[in-house]
Design an enzyme around this catalytic site. Structure first.
Site, short mmCIF file in Angstrom:
data_model
loop_
_atom_site.label_atom_id
_atom_site.label_comp_id
_atom_site.label_asym_id
_atom_site.label_seq_id
_atom_site.Cartn_x
_atom_site.Cartn_y
_atom_site.Cartn_z
CG ASP A 132 -1.78 1.22 1.34
OD1 ASP A 132 -2.48 1.51 0.36
OD2 ASP A 132 -1.75 1.93 2.35
CB SER A 133 0.16 4.76 -0.75
OG SER A 133 -1.05 4.80 -0.01
CB CYS A 155 -2.70 1.12 -2.58
SG CYS A 155 -2.87 2.86 -2.96
CD GLU A 175 -2.33 8.43 7.21
OE1 GLU A 175 -1.33 9.08 7.56
OE2 GLU A 175 -2.34 7.67 6.22
CB CYS A 192 -10.11 5.32 -0.07
SG CYS A 192 -8.64 5.96 0.77
CG HIS A 232 -6.79 6.03 4.96
ND1 HIS A 232 -6.01 5.44 4.00
CD2 HIS A 232 -5.94 6.67 5.81
CE1 HIS A 232 -4.73 5.71 4.26
NE2 HIS A 232 -4.67 6.45 5.34
N1 DGL Z 1 -4.11 3.85 0.08
C1 DGL Z 1 -4.72 4.89 -0.70
C2 DGL Z 1 -5.95 4.32 -1.42
O1 DGL Z 1 -6.53 3.35 -1.00
C3 DGL Z 1 -5.11 6.07 0.16
C4 DGL Z 1 -3.93 6.90 0.64
C5 DGL Z 1 -3.17 7.54 -0.51
O2 DGL Z 1 -3.69 8.49 -1.15
O3 DGL Z 1 -2.07 7.09 -0.78
O4 DGL Z 1 -6.34 4.86 -2.44
#
Ligand code: DGL
Length: 291
Positions: free
Chosen positions: A10-11, A73, A152, A185, A187
């Protein structure tokens, strides 16, 4: 093959919501997670940059000899999964198709609204995946750029600023009166409760849970499910600030995170294809603040 780990990237720390679902559905699988905390967010970046980062993340995880890679991600799944599938010779699973198919299943032909990052919305990956399954389903999308940093920061479903912001974002999709709100997403599951309260007539669908169920099915079909009866191990690697990952990530994983290793740029970009050695505890020290 069966005892090899599942690799997840993931990012940053959001993909831990997918790991949480994986651990519920596949408790005996070992998981190696990479969070690109040095370069997060991906959701505001351009497509070529996301492609490049996703390929580098995937290449890093290859060092652990995984039996499967899960692109946790949403942004990387939306923009890079097809390219990754062409470049890497192992099963790869993103979160878009499982999420879209669960949304279609629960919408029963009614409309679907997608909440996601700017890059995911711009890619049109979710509407495409939904229309492949149900071409006539009305679909709308809403980008929610401020949600990731607020979540976050620890703002939850009861937080007044979170509720105010969600109300504004949801205004963009209310006119469609969606039967399903799809959380596109990593989050957003952390504020699913607030979204459900503000959209009481809609089912809130989470891509993470659908992805974990798909992963289980894929591993079973390929006959590479873990044969172990012990709980699977979770090892996390991050490209920056393991301390913060550990502190905040627990909320995403639903339990404390123990095993986090910081990967320096030298370790990340090396040509060496062996797994990185565990660093000394001193490497976990928080990054020095630059005045
Ligand atoms: N993990 C990213 C997503 O699910 C969200 C956070 C980011 O923008 O990197 O799209």
């Amino acid at each position: 093959m069966n005892s090899r780990p599942i690799a997840v990237f993931d990012s940053g720390l959001g993909g831990l919501t997918v790991v949480r679902a994986l651990r519920q559905h596949l408790p005996h699988e070992s998981i190696v997670y990479f969070g690109d905390t040095a370069r997060v967010p991906y959701g505001t970046k351009s497509s070529p940059t996301i492609l490049q980062f996703a390929e580098q993340d995937c290449r890093f995880l290859m060092r652990f000899g995984p039996k499967m890679v899960i692109v946790a991600c949403n942004t990387a799944s939306a923009l890079a999964l097809d390219e990754l599938t062409q470049k890497f010779d192992l099963p790869l699973l993103g979160v878009v198709k499982p999420g879209a198919s669960e949304a279609v299943r629960q919408a029963h032909g009614q409309s679907i609204a997608i909440l996601a990052t700017e890059a995911t919305v711009a890619s049109q990956a979710y509407p495409r995946a939904i229309h492949e399954l149900a071409p006539r389903t009305p679909v709308t999308q809403q980008r929610c750029p401020s949600l990731v940093p607020l979540i976050e920061e620890g703002r939850s479903s009861d937080d007044p600023i979170m509720l105010m912001l969600l109300n504004e974002y949801l205004d963009g999709i209310r006119q469609l009166d969606p039967a399903v709100v799809l959380l596109g997403c990593t989050h957003y599951p952390l504020v699913a409760e607030a979204i459900a309260r503000l959209m009481p007539q809609a089912n809130v669908v989470d891509s993470a849970d659908a992805t974990a169920r798909w992963a289980k099915q894929m591993l079973a079909q390929m006959e590479i499910l873990s044969l172990s009866t012990d709980p699977g191990r979770l090892r996390c690697y991050v490209s920056d600030n393991p301390q913060r990952f550990r502190e905040i990530g627990g909320r995403f994983l639903g339990q404390a995170i123990r095993d986090v290793t910081w990967i320096t740029p030298e370790q990340f970009f090396t040509d060496d294809s062996s797994p990185p050695a565990n660093p000394s505890p001193a490497s976990f020290a928080p990054a020095a603040r630059v005045a």
